[in-house]
Design a protein around this motif. Structure first.
Motif, short mmCIF file in Angstrom:
data_model
loop_
_atom_site.label_atom_id
_atom_site.label_comp_id
_atom_site.label_asym_id
_atom_site.label_seq_id
_atom_site.Cartn_x
_atom_site.Cartn_y
_atom_site.Cartn_z
N LYS A 134 50.84 -7.70 68.26
CA LYS A 134 49.80 -8.57 67.72
C LYS A 134 49.18 -7.62 67.23
N VAL A 135 48.91 -8.29 65.80
CA VAL A 135 48.41 -7.40 65.09
C VAL A 135 46.62 -7.68 64.51
N GLY A 136 45.91 -6.73 64.09
CA GLY A 136 45.42 -6.80 63.34
C GLY A 136 44.95 -5.64 62.18
N SER A 137 43.39 -6.28 61.78
CA SER A 137 43.37 -5.29 60.00
C SER A 137 41.83 -4.46 60.57
N TYR A 138 41.91 -3.15 59.52
CA TYR A 138 40.92 -2.62 59.59
C TYR A 138 39.97 -2.39 58.58
N HIS A 139 38.54 -2.05 58.10
CA HIS A 139 38.22 -1.76 56.95
C HIS A 139 37.83 -0.75 57.23
N PHE A 140 37.47 0.13 56.39
CA PHE A 140 37.03 1.35 56.40
C PHE A 140 35.45 1.45 55.27
N PHE A 141 34.38 1.83 56.60
CA PHE A 141 33.15 0.87 55.72
C PHE A 141 32.84 2.33 54.73
N ARG A 142 32.30 1.78 53.88
CA ARG A 142 31.31 2.99 52.44
C ARG A 142 29.97 2.65 52.40
N PRO A 143 28.90 2.93 52.87
CA PRO A 143 27.69 2.17 52.96
C PRO A 143 27.07 2.25 51.55
N LYS A 144 27.18 3.39 51.07
CA LYS A 144 26.17 3.26 49.62
C LYS A 144 27.16 1.77 48.70
N THR A 145 28.90 1.64 48.26
CA THR A 145 29.24 0.71 47.68
C THR A 145 28.67 -0.72 48.00
N GLU A 146 28.99 -0.94 47.07
CA GLU A 146 28.63 -2.71 46.90
C GLU A 146 29.26 -3.50 47.94
N LEU A 147 28.18 -4.87 48.69
CA LEU A 147 28.71 -4.84 49.67
C LEU A 147 29.65 -6.29 49.42
N HIS A 148 29.40 -6.85 48.09
CA HIS A 148 30.50 -8.15 48.07
C HIS A 148 31.39 -7.80 47.39
N ASP A 170 35.33 0.21 60.32
CA ASP A 170 35.51 0.88 60.98
C ASP A 170 34.39 1.90 60.15
N VAL A 171 33.86 2.81 61.15
CA VAL A 171 31.78 3.17 61.20
C VAL A 171 32.14 4.61 60.79
N GLU A 172 32.03 5.69 60.53
CA GLU A 172 32.14 6.84 60.43
C GLU A 172 31.04 7.88 59.47
N THR A 173 30.49 7.57 58.69
CA THR A 173 29.86 7.99 57.87
C THR A 173 28.00 7.13 57.60
N THR A 174 27.38 7.72 57.10
CA THR A 174 26.26 7.39 56.38
C THR A 174 26.34 7.36 55.29
N GLY A 175 27.02 8.02 54.76
CA GLY A 175 26.98 8.36 53.27
C GLY A 175 25.42 8.62 52.75
N ASN A 176 25.11 10.00 53.88
CA ASN A 176 24.00 10.19 53.29
C ASN A 176 22.23 9.70 53.06
N MET A 177 22.39 8.34 53.93
CA MET A 177 21.58 7.34 53.87
C MET A 177 20.63 7.87 54.80
N PRO A 178 19.49 7.93 54.97
CA PRO A 178 18.76 7.58 56.44
C PRO A 178 18.78 6.45 56.82
N THR A 179 19.09 6.55 58.11
CA THR A 179 19.31 6.07 59.41
C THR A 179 18.86 4.85 58.71
N GLU A 180 18.10 4.02 59.02
CA GLU A 180 17.42 2.73 59.04
C GLU A 180 18.17 2.20 58.04
N GLN A 181 17.91 2.34 56.55
CA GLN A 181 18.91 2.03 55.66
C GLN A 181 20.06 1.64 55.78
N PHE A 182 20.52 2.54 56.13
CA PHE A 182 22.24 2.14 56.89
C PHE A 182 22.54 1.98 57.74
N CYS A 183 21.97 1.66 58.47
CA CYS A 183 21.73 0.12 59.70
C CYS A 183 21.57 -1.01 58.90
N ASP A 184 20.52 -1.27 58.12
CA ASP A 184 20.55 -2.08 57.24
C ASP A 184 21.35 -2.48 56.73
#
Length: 278
Positions: A134-148, A170-184
């Protein structure tokens, strides 16, 4: 006069006999030297020759129930187990992996950020399906990269018709953003994934990262928590955990090098992360 002639003849005969003896003596010495030289050379050749004993390699029977070099949690408990893979594992022998009934599912890295595509994704997803996982796919999230851009990148690889399991972020980095901005940024991206695939994605992160940045933020999402200890992970807000990645240095026949292994927690199972094809 007659006597002198006789003496002269005798001298000539003696000289001839002496020369003949001398020639025989020289030939005899030459043959002796040649024989001696051959013997010495033969001895040198014999003394320089080495004998190598080649021992046969030990025969290992992987079907032998007493032989298990990869004994891990999945061999000693009744939970549902799986792995996640990317190009870091190189060429995977999927037929062998598929024969390992302890592995029920696999998450494959598809993309990262706005433009990175895992080089092994296409091959891995085709062969993983072929050999019954059974297969699933994942994306490594980069907070500072344009979301679209990140969404478009993931969509090019994670095609609904090829998915058995819900997408994982996959969420492993804030990209040096403040926590609230990263979470948004993260919550906006998760909403975009949900609208696109018409189901909530699974979120993967480390326990310490969750406790520092994500407490109370992901109540509506299922979690795969990474923590490499013998004890099961517990989050600071005591959130329910669907899956636990318990090692980053697992072994499995068919995969060279280390592999990430995970399992479902408690009564959770595959049905909860099954991709719904509308």
């Amino acid at each position: 006069m007659k006597k002198l002639s006789i003496l002269f003849i005798i001298c000539i005969v003696l000289m001839a006999v002496g020369d003949a003896y001398a020639q025989r003596s020289k030939r005899s010495k030459r043959r002796t030297r040649q024989k001696t030289h051959k013997v010495v050379r033969s001895k040198k050749k014999k003394s320089s020759k080495k004998t190598y004993v080649v021992k046969p390699a030990p025969i290992v029977n992987l079907q032998d129930s007493d032989y298990n070099p990869y004994l891990m949690c999945e061999d000693t408990c009744g939970h549902v187990h799986g792995i996640d893979l990317s190009h870091y594992q190189g060429e995977v022998f999927w037929e062998t992996v598929g024969e390992n009934t302890k592995m029920a599912y696999v998450y494959l890295k598809a993309t990262e950020g706005g433009d990175r595509i895992d080089a092994k994704y296409e091959r891995n997803i085709e062969l993983a399906h072929r050999y019954g996982l059974k297969v699933g796919s994942y994306h490594f999230f980069r907070p500072k990269t344009e979301l679209h851009l990140q969404l478009q990148n993931f969509m090019t690889q994670c095609r609904p018709g090829e998915q058995d399991l819900i997408p994982m972020i996959d969420v492993e980095t804030t990209g040096n953003m403040p926590t609230e901005q990263f979470c948004d940024s993260l919550l906006t991206f998760l909403s975009m994934i949900e609208r696109t695939y018409r189901q909530k994605p699974l979120v993967y992160t480390f326990r310490n990262f969750y406790n520092k940045h994500l407490v109370g933020k992901l109540d509506n999402y299922q979690l795969m928590i990474a923590m490499y200890t013998e004890e099961e992970p517990v989050l600071a807000d005591e959130r329910d955990i669907t899956m636990w990645q318990y090692t980053g240095k697992g072994r499995i026949v068919g995969v060279n090098g280390y592999v990430d292994k995970s399992r479902f927690m408690g009564r959770h199972g595959l049905r909860e992360i099954r991709f719904r094809h509308w």
